[in-house]
Scaffold this motif. Structure first.
Motif, PDB file in Angstrom:
ATOM      1  N   LYS A 184       0.839  -1.201   0.000  1.00 11.69           N
ATOM      2  CA  LYS A 184       0.000   0.000   0.000  1.00 11.69           C
ATOM      3  C   LYS A 184       0.871   1.248   0.000  1.00 11.69           C
ATOM      4  N   LYS A 185       1.933   1.228   0.800  1.00  9.64           N
ATOM      5  CA  LYS A 185       2.787   2.414   0.904  1.00  9.64           C
ATOM      6  C   LYS A 185       3.528   2.694  -0.401  1.00  9.64           C
ATOM      7  N   ILE A 186       4.036   1.653  -1.065  1.00  3.76           N
ATOM      8  CA  ILE A 186       4.773   1.893  -2.306  1.00  3.76           C
ATOM      9  C   ILE A 186       3.809   2.329  -3.411  1.00  3.76           C
ATOM     10  N   ALA A 187       2.576   1.828  -3.381  1.00  4.65           N
ATOM     11  CA  ALA A 187       1.572   2.257  -4.360  1.00  4.65           C
ATOM     12  C   ALA A 187       1.195   3.721  -4.130  1.00  4.65           C
ATOM     13  N   LEU A 188       1.091   4.113  -2.855  1.00  6.95           N
ATOM     14  CA  LEU A 188       0.776   5.497  -2.538  1.00  6.95           C
ATOM     15  C   LEU A 188       1.931   6.417  -2.929  1.00  6.95           C
ATOM     16  N   ALA A 189       3.164   5.964  -2.698  1.00  8.91           N
ATOM     17  CA  ALA A 189       4.322   6.743  -3.131  1.00  8.91           C
ATOM     18  C   ALA A 189       4.291   6.955  -4.644  1.00  8.91           C
ATOM     19  N   SER A 190       3.908   5.927  -5.384  1.00  5.68           N
ATOM     20  CA  SER A 190       3.816   6.037  -6.842  1.00  5.68           C
ATOM     21  C   SER A 190       2.723   7.021  -7.270  1.00  5.68           C
ATOM     22  N   ALA A 191       1.660   7.113  -6.460  1.00  6.33           N
ATOM     23  CA  ALA A 191       0.571   8.045  -6.770  1.00  6.33           C
ATOM     24  C   ALA A 191       0.936   9.490  -6.447  1.00  6.33           C
ATOM     25  N   LEU A 192       1.959   9.684  -5.609  1.00  9.36           N
ATOM     26  CA  LEU A 192       2.335  11.028  -5.163  1.00  9.36           C
ATOM     27  C   LEU A 192       3.514  11.617  -5.923  1.00  9.36           C
ATOM     28  N   ILE A 193       4.219  10.811  -6.690  1.00  9.93           N
ATOM     29  CA  ILE A 193       5.501  11.213  -7.270  1.00  9.93           C
ATOM     30  C   ILE A 193       5.381  12.476  -8.125  1.00  9.93           C
ATOM     31  N   HIS A 194       4.249  12.688  -8.785  1.00 10.61           N
ATOM     32  CA  HIS A 194       4.100  13.836  -9.684  1.00 10.61           C
ATOM     33  C   HIS A 194       3.445  15.036  -9.006  1.00 10.61           C
ATOM     34  N   ALA A 195       3.345  15.009  -7.665  1.00 12.68           N
ATOM     35  CA  ALA A 195       2.781  16.123  -6.885  1.00 12.68           C
ATOM     36  C   ALA A 195       1.365  16.476  -7.330  1.00 12.68           C
ATOM     37  N   PRO A 196       0.426  15.527  -7.253  1.00 13.77           N
ATOM     38  CA  PRO A 196      -0.961  15.827  -7.629  1.00 13.77           C
ATOM     39  C   PRO A 196      -1.586  16.795  -6.633  1.00 13.77           C
ATOM     40  N   ARG A 197      -2.679  17.433  -7.024  1.00  9.70           N
ATOM     41  CA  ARG A 197      -3.399  18.304  -6.086  1.00  9.70           C
ATOM     42  C   ARG A 197      -4.614  17.596  -5.505  1.00  9.70           C
ATOM     43  N   VAL A 198      -5.080  16.542  -6.149  1.00 12.21           N
ATOM     44  CA  VAL A 198      -6.210  15.759  -5.628  1.00 12.21           C
ATOM     45  C   VAL A 198      -5.786  14.299  -5.586  1.00 12.21           C
ATOM     46  N   LEU A 199      -5.930  13.684  -4.423  1.00 10.73           N
ATOM     47  CA  LEU A 199      -5.513  12.303  -4.205  1.00 10.73           C
ATOM     48  C   LEU A 199      -6.750  11.469  -3.904  1.00 10.73           C
ATOM     49  N   VAL A 200      -6.995  10.438  -4.717  1.00 10.53           N
ATOM     50  CA  VAL A 200      -8.181   9.585  -4.568  1.00 10.53           C
ATOM     51  C   VAL A 200      -7.716   8.175  -4.228  1.00 10.53           C
ATOM     52  N   LEU A 201      -8.089   7.705  -3.041  1.00  7.31           N
ATOM     53  CA  LEU A 201      -7.576   6.444  -2.513  1.00  7.31           C
ATOM     54  C   LEU A 201      -8.733   5.504  -2.191  1.00  7.31           C
ATOM     55  N   ASP A 202      -8.747   4.357  -2.835  1.00 13.20           N
ATOM     56  CA  ASP A 202      -9.809   3.371  -2.624  1.00 13.20           C
ATOM     57  C   ASP A 202      -9.313   2.327  -1.624  1.00 13.20           C
ATOM     58  N   GLU A 203      -9.864   2.323  -0.425  1.00 15.18           N
ATOM     59  CA  GLU A 203      -9.506   1.393   0.651  1.00 15.18           C
ATOM     60  C   GLU A 203      -7.999   1.371   0.927  1.00 15.18           C
ATOM     61  N   PRO A 204      -7.401   2.517   1.235  1.00 12.68           N
ATOM     62  CA  PRO A 204      -5.943   2.537   1.429  1.00 12.68           C
ATOM     63  C   PRO A 204      -5.474   1.845   2.705  1.00 12.68           C
ATOM     64  N   PHE A 205      -6.381   1.597   3.654  1.00 13.93           N
ATOM     65  CA  PHE A 205      -5.971   1.008   4.931  1.00 13.93           C
ATOM     66  C   PHE A 205      -6.352  -0.464   5.064  1.00 13.93           C
ATOM     67  N   GLU A 206      -6.933  -1.017   4.012  1.00 13.00           N
ATOM     68  CA  GLU A 206      -7.326  -2.426   4.060  1.00 13.00           C
ATOM     69  C   GLU A 206      -6.087  -3.316   4.147  1.00 13.00           C
ATOM     70  N   ALA A 207      -6.066  -4.222   5.109  1.00 13.65           N
ATOM     71  CA  ALA A 207      -4.976  -5.188   5.312  1.00 13.65           C
ATOM     72  C   ALA A 207      -3.657  -4.514   5.674  1.00 13.65           C
ATOM     73  N   VAL A 208      -3.734  -3.301   6.220  1.00 16.25           N
ATOM     74  CA  VAL A 208      -2.524  -2.565   6.599  1.00 16.25           C
ATOM     75  C   VAL A 208      -2.359  -2.624   8.115  1.00 16.25           C
ATOM     76  N   ASP A 209      -1.136  -2.916   8.573  1.00 13.12           N
ATOM     77  CA  ASP A 209      -0.880  -3.004  10.006  1.00 13.12           C
ATOM     78  C   ASP A 209      -0.967  -1.621  10.638  1.00 13.12           C
ATOM     79  N   PRO A 210      -1.163  -1.545  11.975  1.00 13.44           N
ATOM     80  CA  PRO A 210      -1.360  -0.247  12.643  1.00 13.44           C
ATOM     81  C   PRO A 210      -0.215   0.736  12.455  1.00 13.44           C
ATOM     82  N   VAL A 211       1.025   0.247  12.440  1.00 13.72           N
ATOM     83  CA  VAL A 211       2.162   1.152  12.279  1.00 13.72           C
ATOM     84  C   VAL A 211       2.155   1.780  10.886  1.00 13.72           C
TER      85      VAL A 211
END
Length: 276
Positions: free
Chosen positions: A168-195
């Motif tokens: 999830k984190k590497i996918a989110l990093a890939s979504a941020l690389i071009h400095a977007p102004r609107v970020l749309v995330l579908d279930e970004p916390f699913e199966a993600v540990d608390p840390v």
């Protein structure tokens, strides 16, 4: 808060014909969706969805399984063409100028396969180069993103060997690389540990604090209530309510208000064998 009629008064249509006239899009919003419809065979997944996401907001989209959240977000980000309706991102018509508008969007789809035979560093680098960025900027931003997501030590590993949280984190990093102004995330916390989840939340809060806009779908009502300032409740392809979190929850918890709007809570007289 905008709220639909109760379930008993709501007719389920199968075509946009006869739908009520929708208001013009809000060109000052980060994301303005008007009258979106999508049908797959005999199934109508989204029926006239309209949303306004204020610029600079942290916006939550909640709904039960099969509510139409993923289909709505896919249409709102250009991944899926609607049968009917319009999408405006920061005042621009998405489907009139898809390439230009998508440069301002960062998208984390749910369940979409990554190029997982690349290393983490290669995946983020590829995402930047795919956006037309120069290599020097891509290298600099990739290093910063890997450090921010605590992935520097795993940057040389293949993504296929990453845990769910790391993926999830590497996918989110890939979504941020071009400095977007609107970020749309579908279930970004699913199966993600608390840390990892805490790390992602901090990065998203900083993104919003810097003037960005986040739209996130989630099943976790407590998380949405704590993170988001606006929310929309979706079920059966309809937007049942939208507005600020306080307006939508109407003095109760968001979870209780969600169940009240969506329905489906079962009171069973059976299962006596479970009671001691």
């Amino acid at each position: 808060m905008h709220e639909a009629q109760d379930d008993g008064a709501r007719a389920v249509s199968t075509t946009p014909e006869g739908s009520p006239t929708v208001a013009p899009p809000d060109l000052g919003a980060a994301l303005s969706v008007r009258g979106l419809w999508k049908r797959f065979g005999d199934t109508v997944a989204v029926q006239g969805a309209s949303l306004d996401v204020p610029a600079g907001s942290f916006y939550g989209l909640v709904g039960p399984n099969g509510a139409g959240k993923t289909t709505t977000l896919s249409m709102a980000t250009g991944l899926l063409r609607p049968d009917h309706g319009s999408v405006h991102v920061l005042g621009e018509d998405l489907w009139a100028s898809p390439d230009a508008v998508k440069r301002r969007l960062g998208v984390l789809p749910d369940g979409v396969r990554l190029f997982d035979r690349l290393t983490g560093r290669e995946l983020v680098t590829y995402a930047g180069l795919l956006r037309g960025m120069d290599r020097a900027t891509v290298v600099e931003r990739t290093d910063e993103l890997l450090e921010a997501f605590d992935l520097t030590g795993d940057a040389g590993k293949l993504v296929v060997d990453y845990s769910a949280g790391m993926t999830k984190k590497i996918a989110l990093a890939s979504a941020l690389i071009h400095a977007p102004r609107v970020l749309v995330l579908d279930e970004p916390f699913e199966a993600v540990d608390p840390v990892s989840a805490a790390n992602i939340r901090d990065i998203l809060r900083n993104f919003v604090a810097s003037g960005g806009t986040v739209v996130v779908s989630s099943h976790v009502m407590d998380l949405v209530q704590r993170m988001c300032d606006h929310v929309a409740v979706v079920a059966n392809g309809f937007v049942l309510a939208q507005g600020t979190v306080d307006d939508v929850r109407s003095g109760s918890s968001l979870e209780d208000r969600f169940v009240e709007l969506v329905g489906g809570r079962q009171v069973s007289e059976g299962l006596q064998w479970l009671r001691s």
